[in-house]
Design an enzyme around this catalytic site. Structure first.
Site, PDB file in Angstrom:
ATOM      1  N   ARG A   1       0.796  -1.220   0.000  1.00 28.35           N
ATOM      2  CA  ARG A   1       0.000   0.000   0.000  1.00 28.35           C
ATOM      3  C   ARG A   1       0.828   1.268   0.000  1.00 28.35           C
ATOM      4  O   ARG A   1       0.591   2.185  -0.779  1.00 28.35           O
ATOM      5  CB  ARG A   1      -0.899   0.056   1.253  1.00 28.35           C
ATOM      6  CG  ARG A   1      -2.194  -0.648   1.136  1.00 28.35           C
ATOM      7  CD  ARG A   1      -2.622  -1.110   2.505  1.00 28.35           C
ATOM      8  NE  ARG A   1      -1.714  -2.157   2.921  1.00 28.35           N
ATOM      9  CZ  ARG A   1      -1.876  -3.443   2.590  1.00 28.35           C
ATOM     10  NH1 ARG A   1      -2.915  -3.815   1.914  1.00 28.35           N
ATOM     11  NH2 ARG A   1      -0.982  -4.348   2.957  1.00 28.35           N
TER      12      ARG A   1
ATOM     13  N   ARG B   1      11.230   3.929   3.607  1.00 28.29           N
ATOM     14  CA  ARG B   1      10.815   2.956   4.630  1.00 28.29           C
ATOM     15  C   ARG B   1      12.045   2.151   4.984  1.00 28.29           C
ATOM     16  O   ARG B   1      12.740   1.631   4.100  1.00 28.29           O
ATOM     17  CB  ARG B   1       9.715   2.043   4.104  1.00 28.29           C
ATOM     18  CG  ARG B   1       9.463   0.869   5.046  1.00 28.29           C
ATOM     19  CD  ARG B   1       8.258   0.072   4.672  1.00 28.29           C
ATOM     20  NE  ARG B   1       7.033   0.799   4.967  1.00 28.29           N
ATOM     21  CZ  ARG B   1       5.818   0.264   4.930  1.00 28.29           C
ATOM     22  NH1 ARG B   1       5.672  -1.008   4.597  1.00 28.29           N
ATOM     23  NH2 ARG B   1       4.754   0.975   5.217  1.00 28.29           N
TER      24      ARG B   1
HETATM   25  C1  NCD Z   1       1.566  -0.983   8.240  1.00 31.34           C
HETATM   26  C2  NCD Z   1       3.072  -0.813   8.398  1.00 31.34           C
HETATM   27  O1  NCD Z   1       3.836  -1.045   7.461  1.00 31.34           O
HETATM   28  O2  NCD Z   1       3.439  -0.412   9.491  1.00 31.34           O
HETATM   29  N1  NCD Z   1       1.197  -1.214   6.907  1.00 31.34           N
HETATM   30  C3  NCD Z   1       0.908  -0.131   6.129  1.00 31.34           C
HETATM   31  O3  NCD Z   1       1.771   0.656   5.808  1.00 31.34           O
HETATM   32  N2  NCD Z   1      -0.375   0.084   5.795  1.00 31.34           N
HETATM   33  C4  NCD Z   1       0.986  -1.991   9.167  1.00 31.34           C
HETATM   34  C5  NCD Z   1       1.565  -3.357   9.223  1.00 31.34           C
HETATM   35  O4  NCD Z   1       2.464  -3.732   8.472  1.00 31.34           O
HETATM   36  O5  NCD Z   1       1.077  -4.113  10.056  1.00 31.34           O
END
Ligand code: NCD
Length: 304
Positions: A56, A107
């Site tokens: 996402r 990230r």
């Molecule tokens: C979340 C994350 O990466 O922290 N996912 C996201 O970005 N929608 C939640 C998760 O991985 O549980």
């Protein structure tokens, strides 16, 4: 349109109520008039540097950039395929990518990664998830989704549930909810997955009531929002799979009012059973779609 003073997006503690107002009104306008924004970032390049898995967040950032007319360069599995494998430091990578892109979405497994990246970057850094620390752009889209149903944040009763220890989305979310008056947050988790004290202290400092719970029956029936999360098994020690999961099924949902909305950042594993998807109060897919619009608004704010 007014602007937020925003160079980087590192933590939700950067945002004031007024900032959220500006950001959400811009998001409303982007949704109402997409054509007006289609060339907003013409000629700009957005880099997405992902050292951890994502569906996402990366795709919605990239979709947001494309919908604004920007181009995207991307490394989706940077831990395995970028020069990190050769031992390059994050700061060196950021200095290099500064020459290739106008904004960097990152990230990374380290809690401090986005802050460290911003400390050397000449380009805006947008934190797309920093280890078990924060995930501010997710919390902004969560708040936007809550606003669509509830209109206002003052006086809300919100349950956060699941993995409150390592779940970075709840960490970012409680800081934003704490900006408002008379908010009560119920934290439902196994005793080994409780919210870290620093976030409890943050809420206390901002006058937000926090009530720690251990059963669904501890939650009031007139909750406004249940924000459920998965257990972050990849961040927990071996044996964590034995920790009790809080599973939301139709029976659990039947305890709550017709205006108790169920959110989840996704991915959902087994903590919400599939039959709940048809409940009109289950709005997690709509929530995920809001990610594109909020990220468009953020990119406009940092790049225009
Ligand atoms: C979340 C994350 O990466 O922290 N996912 C996201 O970005 N929608 C939640 C998760 O991985 O549980």
């Amino acid at each position: 349109m007014p602007k937020i003073k925003l160079k980087n997006v590192i933590s939700t503690d950067q945002f004031s109520r007024q900032d959220l107002d500006i950001l959400f009104k811009l998001t409303d306008d982007i949704i109402a008039n997409p054509a007006k924004y289609a060339r907003s970032l013409d000629g700009k390049i957005v880099a997405t540097l992902f050292y951890e898995p994502s569906t996402r967040t990366r795709l919605s950032f990239e979709s947001a950039a494309c919908r604004l007319g920007a181009s995207v360069i991307s490394t989706e599995n940077a831990r395995e395929v970028s020069s990190a494998v050769k031992g390059e430091t994050l700061t060196d990578t950021i200095r290099v990518v500064n020459g290739y892109a106008d904004a960097i979405v990152i990230r990374h497994p380290e809690v401090d990664s986005a802050r460290v990246a911003a400390s050397v970057s000449t380009r805006p850094i947008l934190n797309a998830g920093a280890g078990s620390g924060e995930h501010p752009t997710q919390a902004l889209l969560d708040m936007y989704t809550i606003r669509q149903r509830k209109g206002d944040f003052n006086g809300l009763k919100v349950a956060i549930s699941g993995d409150l220890l390592k779940g970075r989305t709840v960490h970012s979310l409680v800081k934003l909810l704490s900006l408002y008056d008379n908010v009560t947050i119920y934290g439902l988790s196994h005793k080994l997955l409780k919210l870290p004290q620093s976030y409890v202290d943050f809420m206390k400092k901002h006058g937000t009531e926090y009530i720690s719970c251990s059963e669904f029956t501890d939650l009031p029936a007139d909750l406004d929002v249940i924000y459920h999360t998965r257990t972050q098994l990849e961040r927990l020690e071996a044996g964590a799979e034995k920790i009790k999961e809080y599973i939301i099924d139709e029976k659990v949902m039947s305890r709550f009012s017709s205006e108790t909305y169920l959110l989840h950042p996704l991915p959902r594993i087994k903590e919400i059973t599939p039959e709940v998807d048809d409940d009109p109060r289950a709005i997690y897919f709509e929530q995920a779609h809001n990610g594109v619009k909020i990220r468009m608004a953020l990119l406009v704010q940092v790049l225009q």
